[in-house]
Design a protein around this motif. Sequence first.
Motif, PDB file in Angstrom:
ATOM      1  N   LEU A 112      24.674 -66.356 -93.382  1.00 49.12           N
ATOM      2  CA  LEU A 112      26.046 -65.842 -93.356  1.00 49.12           C
ATOM      3  C   LEU A 112      26.872 -66.402 -94.507  1.00 49.12           C
ATOM      4  N   ALA A 113      26.701 -67.673 -94.780  1.00 44.72           N
ATOM      5  CA  ALA A 113      27.435 -68.291 -95.882  1.00 44.72           C
ATOM      6  C   ALA A 113      27.040 -67.654 -97.212  1.00 44.72           C
ATOM      7  N   VAL A 114      25.759 -67.417 -97.408  1.00 43.53           N
ATOM      8  CA  VAL A 114      25.280 -66.783 -98.640  1.00 43.53           C
ATOM      9  C   VAL A 114      25.818 -65.350 -98.742  1.00 43.53           C
ATOM     10  N   LEU A 115      25.778 -64.607 -97.635  1.00 45.96           N
ATOM     11  CA  LEU A 115      26.312 -63.246 -97.639  1.00 45.96           C
ATOM     12  C   LEU A 115      27.809 -63.242 -97.944  1.00 45.96           C
ATOM     13  N   ASN A 116      28.533 -64.227 -97.449  1.00 44.25           N
ATOM     14  CA  ASN A 116      29.965 -64.336 -97.710  1.00 44.25           C
ATOM     15  C   ASN A 116      30.230 -64.551 -99.198  1.00 44.25           C
ATOM     16  N   VAL A 117      29.457 -65.426 -99.827  1.00 36.39           N
ATOM     17  CA  VAL A 117      29.615 -65.666-101.264  1.00 36.39           C
ATOM     18  C   VAL A 117      29.230 -64.405-102.049  1.00 36.39           C
ATOM     19  N   LEU A 118      28.154 -63.752-101.656  1.00 36.38           N
ATOM     20  CA  LEU A 118      27.745 -62.509-102.316  1.00 36.38           C
ATOM     21  C   LEU A 118      28.832 -61.446-102.174  1.00 36.38           C
ATOM     22  N   ASP A 119      29.426 -61.355-100.995  1.00 37.28           N
ATOM     23  CA  ASP A 119      30.542 -60.433-100.776  1.00 37.28           C
ATOM     24  C   ASP A 119      31.704 -60.759-101.716  1.00 37.28           C
ATOM     25  N   ALA A 120      32.010 -62.032-101.861  1.00 35.35           N
ATOM     26  CA  ALA A 120      33.105 -62.443-102.747  1.00 35.35           C
ATOM     27  C   ALA A 120      32.825 -62.034-104.187  1.00 35.35           C
ATOM     28  N   ILE A 121      31.619 -62.274-104.650  1.00 31.26           N
ATOM     29  CA  ILE A 121      31.260 -61.954-106.032  1.00 31.26           C
ATOM     30  C   ILE A 121      31.294 -60.445-106.268  1.00 31.26           C
ATOM     31  N   LEU A 122      30.680 -59.680-105.364  1.00 32.72           N
ATOM     32  CA  LEU A 122      30.654 -58.229-105.528  1.00 32.72           C
ATOM     33  C   LEU A 122      32.054 -57.628-105.407  1.00 32.72           C
ATOM     34  N   THR A 123      32.866 -58.166-104.500  1.00 30.49           N
ATOM     35  CA  THR A 123      34.245 -57.689-104.378  1.00 30.49           C
ATOM     36  C   THR A 123      35.032 -58.012-105.633  1.00 30.49           C
ATOM     37  N   ALA A 124      34.869 -59.220-106.154  1.00 30.75           N
ATOM     38  CA  ALA A 124      35.583 -59.609-107.378  1.00 30.75           C
ATOM     39  C   ALA A 124      35.204 -58.712-108.540  1.00 30.75           C
ATOM     40  N   ILE A 125      33.934 -58.392-108.668  1.00 34.32           N
ATOM     41  CA  ILE A 125      33.496 -57.482-109.735  1.00 34.32           C
ATOM     42  C   ILE A 125      34.144 -56.112-109.547  1.00 34.32           C
ATOM     43  N   GLY A 126      34.092 -55.611-108.329  1.00 34.34           N
ATOM     44  CA  GLY A 126      34.687 -54.305-108.049  1.00 34.34           C
ATOM     45  C   GLY A 126      36.182 -54.277-108.284  1.00 34.34           C
ATOM     46  N   LEU A 127      36.881 -55.325-107.879  1.00 35.82           N
ATOM     47  CA  LEU A 127      38.322 -55.396-108.092  1.00 35.82           C
ATOM     48  C   LEU A 127      38.655 -55.492-109.577  1.00 35.82           C
ATOM     49  N   HIS A 128      37.870 -56.276-110.287  1.00 43.53           N
ATOM     50  CA  HIS A 128      38.105 -56.457-111.724  1.00 43.53           C
ATOM     51  C   HIS A 128      37.912 -55.143-112.486  1.00 43.53           C
ATOM     52  N   ILE A 129      36.859 -54.414-112.131  1.00 46.84           N
ATOM     53  CA  ILE A 129      36.567 -53.159-112.811  1.00 46.84           C
ATOM     54  C   ILE A 129      37.486 -52.042-112.316  1.00 46.84           C
ATOM     55  N   GLY A 130      37.922 -52.142-111.076  1.00 45.86           N
ATOM     56  CA  GLY A 130      38.861 -51.163-110.544  1.00 45.86           C
ATOM     57  C   GLY A 130      38.266 -50.116-109.629  1.00 45.86           C
ATOM     58  N   TYR A 131      37.034 -50.284-109.203  1.00 42.16           N
ATOM     59  CA  TYR A 131      36.434 -49.298-108.314  1.00 42.16           C
ATOM     60  C   TYR A 131      36.350 -49.768-106.868  1.00 42.16           C
ATOM     61  N   ALA A 132      36.807 -50.968-106.582  1.00 44.44           N
ATOM     62  CA  ALA A 132      36.768 -51.484-105.210  1.00 44.44           C
ATOM     63  C   ALA A 132      38.167 -51.940-104.810  1.00 44.44           C
TER      64      ALA A 132
END
Length: 103
Positions: free
Chosen positions: A13-33
């Motif tokens: 769960l902790a690993v999935l949470n960090v992966l979620d943070a990274i993927l969300t940050a990428i999406g937010l930065h690019i503008g598609y999430a």
Amino acid sequence: MGAIQTNALIISLAVLNVLDAILTAIGLHIGYAWELNPIMRWVWSNSPFWFIGIKVIFSVMLIVFCYNLHSKLFNRLLWFAFIVYCLIITQHIIVTSYAILYF
């Protein structure tokens, strides 16, 4: 479920949470999430660094505070959270794939 399985689920769960943070940050930065959690949306708008930092801190706290908790209810909650995070990561993969292909 044994203690080893429970602890492995907590770490997963902790690993999935960090992966979620990274993927969300990428999406937010690019503008598609977008961030659905209003508190984390506010954190992102103020500091992407703190956004990822808070998610990592929560992951570490999950491991530290829950590592030795073992009850039937706790295990069921862990499995529920694990399934939800797997769905979230699946959604990230689908949206990211779409964004890569069409943006």
